[in-house]
Design an enzyme around this catalytic site. Structure first.
Site, mmCIF file in Angstrom:
data_model
loop_
_atom_site.group_PDB
_atom_site.id
_atom_site.type_symbol
_atom_site.label_atom_id
_atom_site.label_comp_id
_atom_site.label_asym_id
_atom_site.label_seq_id
_atom_site.Cartn_x
_atom_site.Cartn_y
_atom_site.Cartn_z
ATOM 1 N N TYR A 152 0.854 -1.209 0.000
ATOM 2 C CA TYR A 152 0.000 0.000 0.000
ATOM 3 C C TYR A 152 0.884 1.251 0.000
ATOM 4 C CZ TYR A 152 -3.411 3.535 1.281
ATOM 5 O OH TYR A 152 -4.190 4.689 1.290
ATOM 6 N N VAL A 185 -8.470 8.685 8.112
ATOM 7 C CA VAL A 185 -9.806 9.200 7.784
ATOM 8 C C VAL A 185 -10.796 8.060 7.995
ATOM 9 C CG1 VAL A 185 -11.197 10.400 6.049
ATOM 10 C CG2 VAL A 185 -8.690 10.483 5.887
HETATM 11 P P1 NDP Z 1 -13.587 4.120 0.778
HETATM 12 O O1 NDP Z 1 -13.372 2.647 0.807
HETATM 13 O O2 NDP Z 1 -14.640 4.696 1.653
HETATM 14 O O3 NDP Z 1 -13.840 4.600 -0.734
HETATM 15 C C1 NDP Z 1 -13.042 4.106 -1.782
HETATM 16 C C2 NDP Z 1 -13.667 4.479 -3.121
HETATM 17 O O4 NDP Z 1 -12.820 3.960 -4.168
HETATM 18 C C3 NDP Z 1 -15.039 3.882 -3.303
HETATM 19 O O5 NDP Z 1 -15.888 4.811 -3.911
HETATM 20 C C4 NDP Z 1 -14.794 2.709 -4.258
HETATM 21 O O6 NDP Z 1 -15.920 2.505 -5.091
HETATM 22 C C5 NDP Z 1 -13.634 3.254 -5.096
HETATM 23 N N1 NDP Z 1 -12.910 2.150 -5.726
HETATM 24 C C6 NDP Z 1 -12.146 1.205 -5.125
HETATM 25 N N2 NDP Z 1 -11.726 0.296 -6.026
HETATM 26 C C7 NDP Z 1 -12.238 0.672 -7.227
HETATM 27 C C8 NDP Z 1 -12.181 0.123 -8.537
HETATM 28 N N3 NDP Z 1 -11.499 -0.998 -8.793
HETATM 29 N N4 NDP Z 1 -12.822 0.762 -9.538
HETATM 30 C C9 NDP Z 1 -13.522 1.895 -9.285
HETATM 31 N N5 NDP Z 1 -13.615 2.473 -8.058
HETATM 32 C C10 NDP Z 1 -12.987 1.851 -7.047
HETATM 33 O O7 NDP Z 1 -12.166 4.754 1.144
HETATM 34 P P2 NDP Z 1 -11.656 6.271 1.260
HETATM 35 O O8 NDP Z 1 -12.714 7.217 0.881
HETATM 36 O O9 NDP Z 1 -11.016 6.406 2.562
HETATM 37 O O10 NDP Z 1 -10.505 6.240 0.160
HETATM 38 C C11 NDP Z 1 -10.426 7.142 -0.929
HETATM 39 C C12 NDP Z 1 -8.966 7.382 -1.263
HETATM 40 O O11 NDP Z 1 -8.331 8.000 -0.139
HETATM 41 C C13 NDP Z 1 -8.164 6.119 -1.552
HETATM 42 O O12 NDP Z 1 -7.290 6.384 -2.635
HETATM 43 C C14 NDP Z 1 -7.361 5.901 -0.268
HETATM 44 O O13 NDP Z 1 -6.162 5.200 -0.493
HETATM 45 C C15 NDP Z 1 -7.121 7.333 0.144
HETATM 46 N N6 NDP Z 1 -6.788 7.548 1.549
HETATM 47 C C16 NDP Z 1 -7.630 7.105 2.542
HETATM 48 C C17 NDP Z 1 -7.296 7.317 3.864
HETATM 49 C C18 NDP Z 1 -8.114 6.817 4.986
HETATM 50 O O14 NDP Z 1 -7.604 6.732 6.142
HETATM 51 N N7 NDP Z 1 -9.385 6.487 4.796
HETATM 52 C C19 NDP Z 1 -6.070 8.048 4.222
HETATM 53 C C20 NDP Z 1 -5.255 8.428 3.100
HETATM 54 C C21 NDP Z 1 -5.629 8.205 1.818
HETATM 55 P P3 NDP Z 1 -16.557 1.071 -5.447
HETATM 56 O O15 NDP Z 1 -16.217 0.130 -4.337
HETATM 57 O O16 NDP Z 1 -18.007 1.358 -5.578
HETATM 58 O O17 NDP Z 1 -15.921 0.709 -6.741
HETATM 59 C C1 8X3 Z 2 -4.535 5.600 4.628
HETATM 60 C C2 8X3 Z 2 -3.858 6.019 5.878
HETATM 61 O O1 8X3 Z 2 -2.148 5.343 7.639
HETATM 62 O O2 8X3 Z 2 -3.715 3.634 6.872
HETATM 63 O O3 8X3 Z 2 -3.804 5.933 3.497
HETATM 64 O O4 8X3 Z 2 -1.906 4.369 5.462
HETATM 65 S S1 8X3 Z 2 -2.864 4.783 6.477
#
Ligand code: NDP
Ligand code: 8X3
Length: 251
Positions: A152, A185
């Protein structure tokens, strides 16, 4: 004239919150993700509440042909002002020598290759228009590496490198590039990382006030709404209780 933003991964978490915040300021939206029912529901809420135009397109961003079909056939020749590359996931949390290759492939194919496929389609339109903004959702995992985060972290380091590279290539073409790197988040992220294990997912946010999807959406909208001469290149945003990827103050 209203601006238009594409948001990938708008069915949950940060992407869904970003759609709402852009809708509040009158952007028209093109929403993507795999879960069609959620996209339909979000479209109907946003169009009725904010009177904006919303289209949605359900496809898997890992499949190059589907991304190409979306960009070349479905969105037509609309001007795209903002591309938010948000779709992504963590899958698994284990040492590399015990890791699951399927988890690695999911993360690399979504977080890196999916982001590249759509950017390859949309960036040339922005270059031609001499205007546009690519906002990549990286992570603190793109700045630091923590134990068991190996692949990741590698994908989010790649997102950071892609943002840096894009900026060096697009600064003289009128196109802005922003990398946003959140810490913890509370979204569906941990449920996905732990393959639906709700109890384990909850422990990630135990005893802390984590960031919300809206907190990140606010950063995205801030970056997108700066004057033409201002490019917010990088945002690292953490909950107050988080000092680094591995330092979290739990009460
Ligand atoms: P969620 O799991 O709540 O949302 C992830 C989104 O990505 C969903 O809408 C999902 O839609 C979409 N997605 C995943 N795989 C696919 C795919 N193969 N094709 C199309 N869409 C896809 O997570 P977050 O909102 O937290 O994550 C959003 C971004 O933020 C990510 O890139 C994550 O790495 C990043 N992030 C998150 C953090 C956290 O702590 N939550 C911290 C730092 C970064 P669906 O399943 O409907 O396809
Ligand atoms: C998501 C935050 O700390 O799980 O990117 O990598 S952490």
């Amino acid at each position: 004239m209203s601006k238009t933003a594409i948001i990938t991964g708008a069915t949950a978490g940060i992407g869904e919150a970003t759609a709402i915040e852009f809708a509040k300021i009158g952007y028209n939206l093109i929403l993507t993700g795999r879960r069609k029912v959620r996209l339909e529901k979000l479209r109907s809420e946003l169009t009725s509440r904010y009177g904006i135009q919303v289209s949605f397109h359900a496809f898997d961003i890992r499949v190059k042909a589907e991304v190409e079909n979306f960009c070349r056939n479905e969105i037509g020749d609309r001007t795209i002002d903002v591309l938010v590359n948000n779709a992504g996931l963590a899958s698994g949390l284990s040492p590399l020598h015990e890791g699951d290759v399927n988890d690695w492939e999911k993360m690399i194919d979504t977080n890196v290759k999916g982001l590249l496929y759509i950017t390859r389609e949309i960036a040339p339109r922005m270059v031609e228009a001499k205007s546009g903004h690519i906002i990549n959702i990286g992570s603190i995992a793109g700045n630091e590496v923590y134990p068991n985060g190996n692949v990741y972290c590698a994908t989010k380091h790649a997102v950071h490198a892609i943002s840096e590279g894009l900026r060096r290539e697009l600064y003289d073409k009128g196109v802005k590039v922003t990398n946003i790197a959140p810490g913890l988040v509370e979204t569906e992220f941990s449920m996905v990382r732990f393959h639906g294990d709700e109890k384990r997912a909850e422990t990630v946010y135990d005893g802390i006030e984590a960031l919300t999807g809206k907190d990140i959406a606010d950063c995205i909208v801030f970056a997108a709404t700066r004057p033409k001469h201002v490019n917010v290149a990088d945002i690292l945003v953490l909950p107050t209780c988080q000092g680094s990827a591995t330092q979290v103050d739990r009460k």
